[in-house]
Design a protein around this motif. Structure first.
Motif, PDB file in Angstrom:
ATOM      1  N   LEU A 128      31.938 -58.994 -22.973  1.00  9.24           N
ATOM      2  CA  LEU A 128      32.337 -60.209 -22.258  1.00  9.24           C
ATOM      3  C   LEU A 128      31.301 -61.326 -22.359  1.00  9.24           C
ATOM      4  N   CYS A 129      30.017 -60.989 -22.332  1.00 13.74           N
ATOM      5  CA  CYS A 129      29.006 -62.045 -22.441  1.00 13.74           C
ATOM      6  C   CYS A 129      29.179 -62.898 -23.698  1.00 13.74           C
ATOM      7  N   PRO A 130      29.499 -62.307 -24.856  1.00 11.92           N
ATOM      8  CA  PRO A 130      29.684 -63.147 -26.039  1.00 11.92           C
ATOM      9  C   PRO A 130      30.864 -64.125 -25.934  1.00 11.92           C
ATOM     10  N   LEU A 131      31.765 -63.895 -24.990  1.00 13.46           N
ATOM     11  CA  LEU A 131      32.912 -64.784 -24.795  1.00 13.46           C
ATOM     12  C   LEU A 131      32.689 -65.780 -23.657  1.00 13.46           C
ATOM     13  N   THR A 132      31.591 -65.631 -22.910  1.00 12.61           N
ATOM     14  CA  THR A 132      31.409 -66.337 -21.640  1.00 12.61           C
ATOM     15  C   THR A 132      30.785 -67.715 -21.817  1.00 12.61           C
ATOM     16  N   THR A 133      31.445 -68.698 -21.243  1.00 16.19           N
ATOM     17  CA  THR A 133      30.903 -70.053 -21.203  1.00 16.19           C
ATOM     18  C   THR A 133      29.891 -70.181 -20.076  1.00 16.19           C
ATOM     19  N   LEU A 134      30.248 -69.679 -18.888  1.00 16.58           N
ATOM     20  CA  LEU A 134      29.396 -69.788 -17.702  1.00 16.58           C
ATOM     21  C   LEU A 134      29.409 -68.473 -16.946  1.00 16.58           C
ATOM     22  N   LEU A 135      28.233 -67.896 -16.737  1.00 10.08           N
ATOM     23  CA  LEU A 135      28.064 -66.693 -15.924  1.00 10.08           C
ATOM     24  C   LEU A 135      27.471 -67.110 -14.590  1.00 10.08           C
ATOM     25  N   THR A 136      27.993 -66.543 -13.475  1.00 11.00           N
ATOM     26  CA  THR A 136      27.548 -66.983 -12.146  1.00 11.00           C
ATOM     27  C   THR A 136      27.050 -65.802 -11.305  1.00 11.00           C
ATOM     28  N   PRO A 137      25.966 -65.140 -11.705  1.00 18.45           N
ATOM     29  CA  PRO A 137      25.480 -63.978 -10.949  1.00 18.45           C
ATOM     30  C   PRO A 137      24.670 -64.365  -9.721  1.00 18.45           C
ATOM     31  N   ASN A 138      24.772 -63.544  -8.666  1.00 17.37           N
ATOM     32  CA  ASN A 138      23.835 -63.685  -7.555  1.00 17.37           C
ATOM     33  C   ASN A 138      22.571 -62.889  -7.894  1.00 17.37           C
ATOM     34  N   ALA A 139      21.640 -62.806  -6.954  1.00 11.70           N
ATOM     35  CA  ALA A 139      20.347 -62.178  -7.238  1.00 11.70           C
ATOM     36  C   ALA A 139      20.498 -60.704  -7.600  1.00 11.70           C
ATOM     37  N   LEU A 140      21.340 -59.969  -6.879  1.00 16.81           N
ATOM     38  CA  LEU A 140      21.533 -58.557  -7.172  1.00 16.81           C
ATOM     39  C   LEU A 140      22.178 -58.373  -8.545  1.00 16.81           C
ATOM     40  N   GLU A 141      23.174 -59.200  -8.841  1.00 21.73           N
ATOM     41  CA  GLU A 141      23.916 -59.042 -10.093  1.00 21.73           C
ATOM     42  C   GLU A 141      23.053 -59.359 -11.311  1.00 21.73           C
ATOM     43  N   ILE A 142      22.229 -60.405 -11.227  1.00 17.59           N
ATOM     44  CA  ILE A 142      21.411 -60.745 -12.391  1.00 17.59           C
ATOM     45  C   ILE A 142      20.370 -59.665 -12.651  1.00 17.59           C
ATOM     46  N   ARG A 143      19.905 -58.998 -11.592  1.00 22.16           N
ATOM     47  CA  ARG A 143      18.965 -57.882 -11.775  1.00 22.16           C
ATOM     48  C   ARG A 143      19.665 -56.667 -12.388  1.00 22.16           C
ATOM     49  N   ARG A 144      20.899 -56.427 -11.993  1.00 26.88           N
ATOM     50  CA  ARG A 144      21.652 -55.301 -12.563  1.00 26.88           C
ATOM     51  C   ARG A 144      21.977 -55.554 -14.038  1.00 26.88           C
ATOM     52  N   LEU A 145      22.282 -56.800 -14.384  1.00 32.30           N
ATOM     53  CA  LEU A 145      22.674 -57.117 -15.755  1.00 32.30           C
ATOM     54  C   LEU A 145      21.475 -57.230 -16.694  1.00 32.30           C
ATOM     55  N   ALA A 146      20.317 -57.590 -16.148  1.00 35.62           N
ATOM     56  CA  ALA A 146      19.118 -57.742 -16.979  1.00 35.62           C
ATOM     57  C   ALA A 146      17.934 -57.069 -16.287  1.00 35.62           C
ATOM     58  N   PRO A 147      17.968 -55.749 -16.144  1.00 31.56           N
ATOM     59  CA  PRO A 147      16.946 -55.057 -15.352  1.00 31.56           C
ATOM     60  C   PRO A 147      15.564 -55.049 -15.994  1.00 31.56           C
ATOM     61  N   ALA A 148      15.497 -55.179 -17.319  1.00 29.91           N
ATOM     62  CA  ALA A 148      14.209 -55.077 -17.996  1.00 29.91           C
ATOM     63  C   ALA A 148      13.466 -56.401 -18.053  1.00 29.91           C
ATOM     64  N   ALA A 149      14.157 -57.504 -17.788  1.00 34.03           N
ATOM     65  CA  ALA A 149      13.520 -58.816 -17.856  1.00 34.03           C
ATOM     66  C   ALA A 149      12.619 -59.032 -16.648  1.00 34.03           C
ATOM     67  N   GLY A 150      11.823 -60.095 -16.682  1.00 36.00           N
ATOM     68  CA  GLY A 150      10.865 -60.341 -15.609  1.00 36.00           C
ATOM     69  C   GLY A 150      11.447 -61.120 -14.460  1.00 36.00           C
ATOM     70  N   ASP A 151      11.186 -62.428 -14.417  1.00 35.81           N
ATOM     71  CA  ASP A 151      11.674 -63.262 -13.323  1.00 35.81           C
ATOM     72  C   ASP A 151      13.092 -63.738 -13.623  1.00 35.81           C
ATOM     73  N   THR A 152      13.623 -64.591 -12.754  1.00 36.40           N
ATOM     74  CA  THR A 152      15.005 -65.051 -12.916  1.00 36.40           C
ATOM     75  C   THR A 152      15.204 -65.801 -14.224  1.00 36.40           C
ATOM     76  N   ALA A 153      14.251 -66.617 -14.598  1.00 37.03           N
ATOM     77  CA  ALA A 153      14.362 -67.365 -15.852  1.00 37.03           C
ATOM     78  C   ALA A 153      14.445 -66.413 -17.048  1.00 37.03           C
TER      79      ALA A 153
END
Length: 258
Positions: A128-153
């Motif tokens: 789905l990400c390759p098809l997505t124009t705009l993703l709107t995650p909250n804090a929990l969701e962005i951590r679940r989707l990108a757990p290995a990354a550092g800060d929000t940016a």
């Protein structure tokens, strides 16, 4: 004629979140909602207690019927519940790459109940990400989707690498944002754009669904993504200021035309 937004989401019988919130927000923002139901839930304004997903092929058939019948100007996805449903939806939408897609990656109810199986995350990232124009995650969701990354940016950058063109990282439930304001940050081409909103008292049911749907409506109406995000946040903030308490739990945004 208002543009059509194809909405793919679950039903919340309280009317505060899910497909009811999507229909109200899209209509109030000036577009026409075409709702596709992915799941039934047992839910109120306090929390969710059960999820009954639809058959993936039935969800796909609903979406295909709409796409074959009318010109869809944008798609908004909310609760998918299972990896099978997400995979079926991705297969359908891959045939319509020109239609903008707003994806609100619903994983957990506002009250904390899990609404999606763990395997869904992999399908969201891979298909789905390759098809997505705009993703709107909250804090929990962005951590679940990108757990290995550092800060929000860094997490937003990881999701953009996965294919999302824009990521609106919502900060409403971030404890370190302080009590006085909510900070949402839009990551996309160019420098991040930061939006600061006065923090309103109380908890809100369906605010994420409402914002993603308002963004989809504004995109369907022809706004560029960054303009749509700014306009949708202003509209939703007004609805949150007018929020009411229909049940025992959280407040519900009053989604009415401005």
């Amino acid at each position: 004629m208002p543009p059509t937004v194809l909405v793919i989401a679950g039903n919340d019988p309280s009317g505060g979140a899910g497909i009811a919130a999507d229909i109200q927000a899209i209509t109030a923002a000036g577009a026409h909602p075409a709702p596709v139901i992915t799941a039934l839930t047992v839910q109120d304004t306090v929390n969710a207690s059960a999820v009954e997903p639809a058959a993936p092929e039935f969800v796909a058939a609903q979406a295909e019927a709409v796409l074959a019948d009318m010109p869809v100007a944008a798609v908004k996805i909310g609760l998918l519940a299972t990896a099978g449903i997400a995979d079926a939806v991705a297969t359908v939408l891959a045939r319509y790459p020109a239609i903008p897609l707003v994806l609100d990656p619903v994983l957990v109810a506002a009250g904390g109940a899990r609404l999606a199986e763990e395997a869904l995350v992999d399908v969201v990232l891979d298909r789905l990400c390759p098809l997505t124009t705009l993703l709107t995650p909250n804090a929990l969701e962005i951590r679940r989707l990108a757990p290995a990354a550092g800060d929000t940016a860094a997490r937003a950058g990881s999701l953009r690498t996965a294919g999302c063109k824009w990521v609106l990282a919502k900060g409403g439930d971030e404890a370190d944002e302080g009590r006085q304001e909510v900070v949402n940050t839009l990551y996309g081409p160019g420098a991040p754009r930061v939006f600061r909103w006065p923090r309103l008292a109380g908890g809100f049911h369906g605010s994420g669904c409402t914002l993603a749907s308002a963004c989809a409506a504004r995109i369907a109406l022809g706004d560029p993504v960054d303009t749509a995000v700014a306009a949708a946040q202003a509209l939703v903030h007004t609805w949150l200021e007018r929020a009411f308490r229909p049940g025992r739990g959280q407040l519900v945004p009053l989604r009415r035309p401005a």
